[in-house]
Design a protein around this motif. Sequence first.
Motif, PDB file in Angstrom:
ATOM      1  N   LEU A   1       0.827  -1.207   0.000  1.00 31.11           N
ATOM      2  CA  LEU A   1       0.000   0.000   0.000  1.00 31.11           C
ATOM      3  C   LEU A   1       0.860   1.255   0.000  1.00 31.11           C
ATOM      4  O   LEU A   1       0.633   2.200  -0.764  1.00 31.11           O
ATOM      5  CB  LEU A   1      -0.896  -0.037   1.230  1.00 31.11           C
ATOM      6  N   MET A   2       1.871   1.261   0.855  1.00 33.39           N
ATOM      7  CA  MET A   2       2.711   2.450   0.975  1.00 33.39           C
ATOM      8  C   MET A   2       3.530   2.670  -0.297  1.00 33.39           C
ATOM      9  O   MET A   2       3.659   3.793  -0.778  1.00 33.39           O
ATOM     10  CB  MET A   2       3.651   2.289   2.158  1.00 33.39           C
TER      11      MET A   2
ATOM     12  N   ALA B   1       1.344   4.036  -2.993  1.00 36.30           N
ATOM     13  CA  ALA B   1       1.119   5.467  -2.828  1.00 36.30           C
ATOM     14  C   ALA B   1       2.334   6.262  -3.271  1.00 36.30           C
ATOM     15  O   ALA B   1       2.223   7.311  -3.917  1.00 36.30           O
ATOM     16  CB  ALA B   1       0.792   5.773  -1.378  1.00 36.30           C
ATOM     17  N   GLY B   2       3.515   5.733  -2.947  1.00 32.62           N
ATOM     18  CA  GLY B   2       4.734   6.405  -3.381  1.00 32.62           C
ATOM     19  C   GLY B   2       4.862   6.399  -4.895  1.00 32.62           C
ATOM     20  O   GLY B   2       5.242   7.410  -5.511  1.00 32.62           O
TER      21      GLY B   2
ATOM     22  N   VAL C   1      10.060   5.999   1.193  1.00 31.08           N
ATOM     23  CA  VAL C   1       9.056   5.002   1.569  1.00 31.08           C
ATOM     24  C   VAL C   1       9.722   3.728   2.048  1.00 31.08           C
ATOM     25  O   VAL C   1       9.428   3.225   3.130  1.00 31.08           O
ATOM     26  CB  VAL C   1       8.116   4.711   0.374  1.00 31.08           C
TER      27      VAL C   1
ATOM     28  N   ILE D   1      11.476   3.986   5.436  1.00 29.80           N
ATOM     29  CA  ILE D   1      10.654   3.922   6.662  1.00 29.80           C
ATOM     30  C   ILE D   1      10.055   2.545   6.823  1.00 29.80           C
ATOM     31  O   ILE D   1       9.862   2.058   7.943  1.00 29.80           O
ATOM     32  CB  ILE D   1       9.592   5.038   6.651  1.00 29.80           C
TER      33      ILE D   1
ATOM     34  N   LEU E   1      12.663   0.553   8.427  1.00 31.00           N
ATOM     35  CA  LEU E   1      12.791   0.957   9.831  1.00 31.00           C
ATOM     36  C   LEU E   1      11.735   0.278  10.694  1.00 31.00           C
ATOM     37  O   LEU E   1      12.036  -0.390  11.678  1.00 31.00           O
ATOM     38  CB  LEU E   1      12.672   2.481   9.927  1.00 31.00           C
TER      39      LEU E   1
ATOM     40  N   TYR F   1      17.903   7.627   6.702  1.00 33.85           N
ATOM     41  CA  TYR F   1      16.581   8.096   6.328  1.00 33.85           C
ATOM     42  C   TYR F   1      16.561   9.614   6.207  1.00 33.85           C
ATOM     43  O   TYR F   1      16.025  10.183   5.267  1.00 33.85           O
ATOM     44  CB  TYR F   1      15.600   7.609   7.387  1.00 33.85           C
TER      45      TYR F   1
ATOM     46  N   GLU G   1      15.638  12.229   3.113  1.00 32.04           N
ATOM     47  CA  GLU G   1      14.697  13.339   3.148  1.00 32.04           C
ATOM     48  C   GLU G   1      15.321  14.597   2.543  1.00 32.04           C
ATOM     49  O   GLU G   1      14.695  15.303   1.779  1.00 32.04           O
ATOM     50  CB  GLU G   1      14.273  13.619   4.585  1.00 32.04           C
TER      51      GLU G   1
END
Lengths: 432, 603
Positions: free
Chosen positions: A310-311, A314-315, A349, A352, A355, A425, A429
């Motif tokens: 899902l993530m 979305a990315g 994405v 994380i 992580l 991470y 960013e």
Amino acid sequence: MIFLEMPPKIMYIFEVALTMKKEKKKSAWKTFRKYRFAYYFILPTLIGMFILHFLPIVQGIYMSFLRLNQFTIGEYLAAPFIFLENYHTILFKAQSPIRIGLLDAVRNTVIYTVFVTCGTLGLGMLVALMLNRRFRGRALARTLFLFPWIVPTYVTGLLWGFMWQRGVGIINIFLYDVLHIHIWAAKINPIWNGLGLGFIIQKFNDFIGISARGLNYISTSAPLIVNIFLFIFALVGPILLYFYLEKKYSPQVGGIAFLVVATYLFLISFNIQFPTQFSTEYKAFWLLGTNTIWAIIIPTIWRYWPLSMLMLLAGLQTIPEELYEAAAIDGASPWRRFWMITWPLLKPVWAILILFGLIYNVYSFNIVIMMFGFGAGFPGEWGDLMMTNIFRNSFMQWNFGTGAAASVLLMLVMIVIVNFWMRFYRSSEEYR
Amino acid sequence: MKLSYYAKNRISHYFIHVAMVLLLLLTLFPIGWMIYSSVKENTDILAGRVALSRAKNGVVAIGFDNQHYFACTGDGGINKFTKVDNQKRGYYSARAMVVDYLFDEDVIWLSSANHGLIRVNKDDLSTKEFKLPLQELDISKIAKTIMLKDGNTIWYSVRYKGFESVLEFDTQLGKVMNSYDLSSDLSPVQVLSLAKIGNTVWVGVDKGLMALNLTSGKVTKTYPMQSKLPTGVDLMKVYFESKLMLGSSTGLFVFDPNAGGLVARIDSSKGLISDQIEAFYINQNIIYVGTNVGLSRYDIRTGKVKSFSDLFQPLKGGDKVAEGKDYVPSIVMAVAKDRDYLYLGSSGGRISVLDLNQVAIADTAVSKSGHLIIAWRNYIDLWKNINFGLYLRNSFVICGAATFFAMILATLSAYSISRFKFPGVKLFSVAILATQMIPGIMFLIPIYIMFVKFGQWTGIPLKGTFFGMIFIYSAFFVPFSIWILRGFFAAIPRELEEAARIDGCSPMQVFWYVVLPLAIPGIIATGIYIFLTAWDELIFAWILTSADTMTIPVGIRLFVGNYQNRFDLMMAAATVATIPVMILFFTLQKYIVKGLTAGAVKG
């Protein structure tokens, strides 16, 4: 925990400290007035965190210095203070049963975490790419793919525990009664050996056996320094190698090197050897012996990969189409487009996801505890994770002191790993 | 051959599509298997059978009217065939368990464990159902239902441990008029068969025989017979109006009430094909005996036995019969005679018509195969065995309240850390993430002891109460909620708030009237996520709840520990635990997907 935010230069710390001091002197009350709403808003959370996070953690750390067992649990914090003896038992007392069990658990947890994290990410990426096309019923397909993620973890453990059963489980029924893999294995084995493949694998095993002699210490008795060194080497080595090669050459080279080296280190450090021929036994035990490790990894991947899917989806949807079009016009193959566009742009994405994957999988408990003996049994040498081990140590064998010490050690290791990962991470960013 | 770009695209899309669908099926398979196993019979699961089993359609009784015969099967199916040309004329299935049949002038009475008494019209197979007052019995443990009819009365009983009575059912009024107690010196007994001579109902039980006087309503005499009939009086019929013929696993016996004992025995020593009597039919001086290996004919006057073993060639593959063969499977479960034909029902569901003049099989027919057994009963059993309603309520109360409180706290905190750069905000953010890195087990012992100590000091119990669990859960899930919600608040434009401030709103009003409405979708998404996580939580609930505040995971864990081999109940429990969250997800999935992905993309 502050060092998560540790500034790179020491001078900077002094600077900040000085300015903070100045500000405090100047207008502590004014600052409070200015931000009073913010403080009021976080106050209830702070109280809750103080009572249910801070106080227990302090007690937990203190407990790890006490001889807390079934005889002294009544006194709780007044139990005999033995300072680092629990740690000594875990780390240096080579023959103590707690240490041997814990090392098995550490080995399983490492294998489990690495496989689950990579598996969820890989499968999630694959399906996200599949779903990131225009076709009818895409929303429905996405919803259906999300279903395993809704199944509670204890149900996952129960369900897969049932499916892995030797006689009545559907997996063995499918493999042996429908596919007849044992008959196929019996037919293929002569060909396999005739081609000399069995011989080659035997040689490879012998080779690993020789080179693994030093590394096999991991679950046996050895000085602490050997264990620690090997763990750091096996864990951090391939990752560092990846980043080095990624910078110097390309992500592909880094990735392949990572896979090869990590697999090799894994095999030799856990003494896993390839079988020289296929097993022809009728029905395999999945919840007994070395198979257990796969029996806990696969359900966990099944449960968690929809979230990564899902993530990542979305990315993927935020990446502009023009990039791919431009690359296609320039003659880039789909493979190359993925590694040069999709993968780097999705870095926030998957960073994380890794992580939280690390955190959740190291602390995984429900699936394993419900799968073996359905909440009452011992997962076995190859199915025991850190959490189940500590839980059993604490609540079934009443060794609360050593349990707390093991938790503290685990937490320290996790903080170090997560700290490393957070830096990585953060850099992603900035890159974005 | 060179393909165009679009053709290549189409082909690759097609393959990706197929792969995706296969993967989807593979992904959903375990969930489907869980639900499927929850409605399977546990015996099927333990035998490793994948398919649902069918009800056994062995023919247990055969009845007649003028043109038709009725083959009645063990699963409550009634097959209507014509006598002349053996054509099928109708079928009715009661989907019943443990049946018994009685044939009347124009109706068939069907008794069953799960549907009570059913009256089936012979003409059009229309039915009427009558409930019997047996609700307190566990229908899965009823082993046999027994009926006896005389005039307008049906005497009814069941084989059930601890059930020692005979019900009297009036066919005209359609209700139970009377109930006779069977307690006697033989008790405890289980009723196996019934027969009536004069004013006495003879009751065959597992320990022998007893006489029930209808006028006094009491058992007047008992005859213990365990030495000769070790499994009890399985079958019983009136024989020459004053005697009783008893069938059992050790042969046929003649019981004379006047002599007060067994007067004759017919078994394999006299030439019967087997001792195991499945059915028998008395036709004046001739008895046709159906056994587990075939049919025998016993002549009372001459004492001669003829076995029809040559008719019963066992075929390979059990009861499966090749088309057009004269074959009677070996277990004869029903025997009935009409004119010169003997009708034999077999355990495989085949009816064979034996021509008595030519002593050859005249015709055969097959009853319809039994219905698929979907064991909804598992869910009822589950509900009976564990206090699932309570666990469900507890889970909803604890998770719901914890979500509510956690959301309030998290909204306030997330708003303040995303809007204000107050001193300590960085430390707070780091602390939030750091809490995720502490193993839950480390909290467990201190919190347990803190709860107990707090209860001792103040008298307010925290351990084993809703309040304690809600407190723990809300405090635990706040940090992660803040982590997710931060992104939502950061996405709300700051200009809106500034405009509101200029228009004269206080900071509180800005938060309440401007920010909160905009953040509602994110708050809902986070709330659902928290609810799902709380629903999943096992270890704290395990240690910190008591018997009446137990949540579903703890309840299931306890239950499963006690029923290691009841995979059907286990899967039913798993399904029941999954369905509420499934529904929640289905109704609110739009929010969940949006909320989670928004957090992910922003980081």
